[in-house]
Design an enzyme around this catalytic site. Structure first.
Site, PDB file in Angstrom:
ATOM      1  N   HIS A 110       0.855  -1.190   0.000  1.00 17.53           N
ATOM      2  CA  HIS A 110       0.000   0.000   0.000  1.00 17.53           C
ATOM      3  C   HIS A 110       0.896   1.246   0.000  1.00 17.53           C
ATOM      4  O   HIS A 110       1.848   1.317   0.785  1.00 17.53           O
ATOM      5  CB  HIS A 110      -0.929  -0.003   1.223  1.00 17.53           C
ATOM      6  CG  HIS A 110      -1.858   1.162   1.215  1.00 17.53           C
ATOM      7  ND1 HIS A 110      -2.978   1.210   0.408  1.00 17.53           N
ATOM      8  CD2 HIS A 110      -1.811   2.348   1.862  1.00 17.53           C
ATOM      9  CE1 HIS A 110      -3.580   2.374   0.569  1.00 17.53           C
ATOM     10  NE2 HIS A 110      -2.893   3.078   1.446  1.00 17.53           N
ATOM     11  N   GLU A 148      -9.750  -9.526   6.629  1.00 19.99           N
ATOM     12  CA  GLU A 148     -11.077  -9.195   6.082  1.00 19.99           C
ATOM     13  C   GLU A 148     -11.294  -7.693   5.865  1.00 19.99           C
ATOM     14  O   GLU A 148     -12.146  -7.281   5.082  1.00 19.99           O
ATOM     15  CB  GLU A 148     -12.183  -9.755   6.978  1.00 19.99           C
ATOM     16  CG  GLU A 148     -12.485 -11.235   6.773  1.00 19.99           C
ATOM     17  CD  GLU A 148     -11.488 -12.172   7.459  1.00 19.99           C
ATOM     18  OE1 GLU A 148     -10.513 -11.678   8.059  1.00 19.99           O
ATOM     19  OE2 GLU A 148     -11.692 -13.396   7.380  1.00 19.99           O
ATOM     20  N   GLY A 149     -10.541  -6.857   6.562  1.00 21.63           N
ATOM     21  CA  GLY A 149     -10.723  -5.406   6.417  1.00 21.63           C
ATOM     22  C   GLY A 149      -9.953  -4.864   5.217  1.00 21.63           C
ATOM     23  O   GLY A 149      -9.265  -5.595   4.514  1.00 21.63           O
TER      24      GLY A 149
HETATM   25  C1  GAR Z   1       1.284   0.946  -6.434  1.00 21.30           C
HETATM   26  O1  GAR Z   1       1.630   2.240  -6.064  1.00 21.30           O
HETATM   27  C2  GAR Z   1       0.638   0.216  -5.270  1.00 21.30           C
HETATM   28  O2  GAR Z   1       1.188   0.550  -4.046  1.00 21.30           O
HETATM   29  C3  GAR Z   1      -0.779   0.709  -5.389  1.00 21.30           C
HETATM   30  O3  GAR Z   1      -1.039   0.681  -6.774  1.00 21.30           O
HETATM   31  C4  GAR Z   1       0.172   0.952  -7.491  1.00 21.30           C
HETATM   32  C5  GAR Z   1       0.380  -0.126  -8.534  1.00 21.30           C
HETATM   33  O4  GAR Z   1       1.485   0.159  -9.353  1.00 21.30           O
HETATM   34  N1  GAR Z   1      -1.673  -0.115  -4.624  1.00 21.30           N
HETATM   35  C6  GAR Z   1      -2.718   0.365  -3.955  1.00 21.30           C
HETATM   36  O5  GAR Z   1      -3.054   1.533  -3.973  1.00 21.30           O
HETATM   37  C7  GAR Z   1      -3.494  -0.667  -3.155  1.00 21.30           C
HETATM   38  N2  GAR Z   1      -4.447  -0.056  -2.293  1.00 21.30           N
HETATM   39  P1  GAR Z   1       2.192  -0.942 -10.247  1.00 21.30           P
HETATM   40  O6  GAR Z   1       1.118  -1.636 -11.078  1.00 21.30           O
HETATM   41  O7  GAR Z   1       3.147  -0.168 -11.132  1.00 21.30           O
HETATM   42  O8  GAR Z   1       2.919  -1.912  -9.342  1.00 21.30           O
END
Ligand code: GAR
Length: 198
Positions: A110, A148-149
């Protein structure tokens, strides 16, 4: 050898970081056995194919109900019997059945320091928009187990990243990826593949 299934939705730079870390020995005792995308035509799929990694699309658009999609997703995962599922930018609500079946074997990256800027609605660029809006001077990334969250599971690793004057959401996103995400995600996998995490 830890068998990893990586789930993606977009560009797949975190997937690339895992592939590179396995190639250069930053991650040992692990292999990617499958990449699953919920979106067709995303670059993450090409990254997998370039490295001869089995890659497939399981898209909700191809199923009449969410239930049927959830079943297909779980079947695609079960088929390769993974020891670890890595959510690397996988923007899908994980089915409860999958969480129960793979408890403590699903991790997520995240792009903030949880518990800041996480939970429902905080994903991708939105996280960085919110961080800039709030005016924080430090942000970062978190690898955590999935429960689950939404973004509530036990934290494995975090890394802080400075917010700089003039940052746009995109500029900040790139810095968080380079300085934090692409480092702590492989590190967390390596801890797991070497039995160093309880
Ligand atoms: C990343 O920044 C990841 O941390 C985020 O999506 C992006 C995917 O980039 N994930 C979230 O926001 C999950 N809640 P990528 O496809 O280049 O790895």
């Amino acid at each position: 050898m830890l068998k990893i299934c990586v789930c993606v939705s977009g560009g797949g730079t975190n997937l690339q970081a895992i592939i590179d870390a396995i190639d250069n020995g930053t991650i040992t005792n692990a292999e990617i056995v499958r990449v699953i995308s919920n979106n067709k035509g995303v670059y993450a799929l090409e990254r997998a194919q370039k490295h001869n990694i089995d890659a497939l699309v399981v898209s909700p658009k191809d199923y009449e109900t969410r239930e049927l999609f959830n079943e297909a997703l779980l079947a695609a995962i079960d088929e390769v019997e993974p020891d670890l599922i890595v959510l690397a930018g996988f923007l899908v609500v994980i089915p409860e059945k999958m969480i129960q079946k793979y408890r403590n074997r699903i991790i997520n990256i995240h792009p903030s320091l949880i518990p800041s800027f996480c939970g429902t609605g905080y994903y991708g660029l939105k996280v960085h928009e919110a961080a800039l809006e709030r005016g924080v001077k430090v942000t970062g990334a978190t690898v955590h187990f999935v429960d689950e969250g939404t973004d509530t599971g036990p934290i494995i690793l975090q890394k802080a990243v400075e917010v700089l004057p003039g940052d746009t959401p995109k500029v900040l996103q790139q810095r968080v990826m380079e300085e934090a995400e692409w480092k702590i995600l492989p590190q967390a996998i390596n801890l797991i593949s070497n039995g160093e995490l309880k």
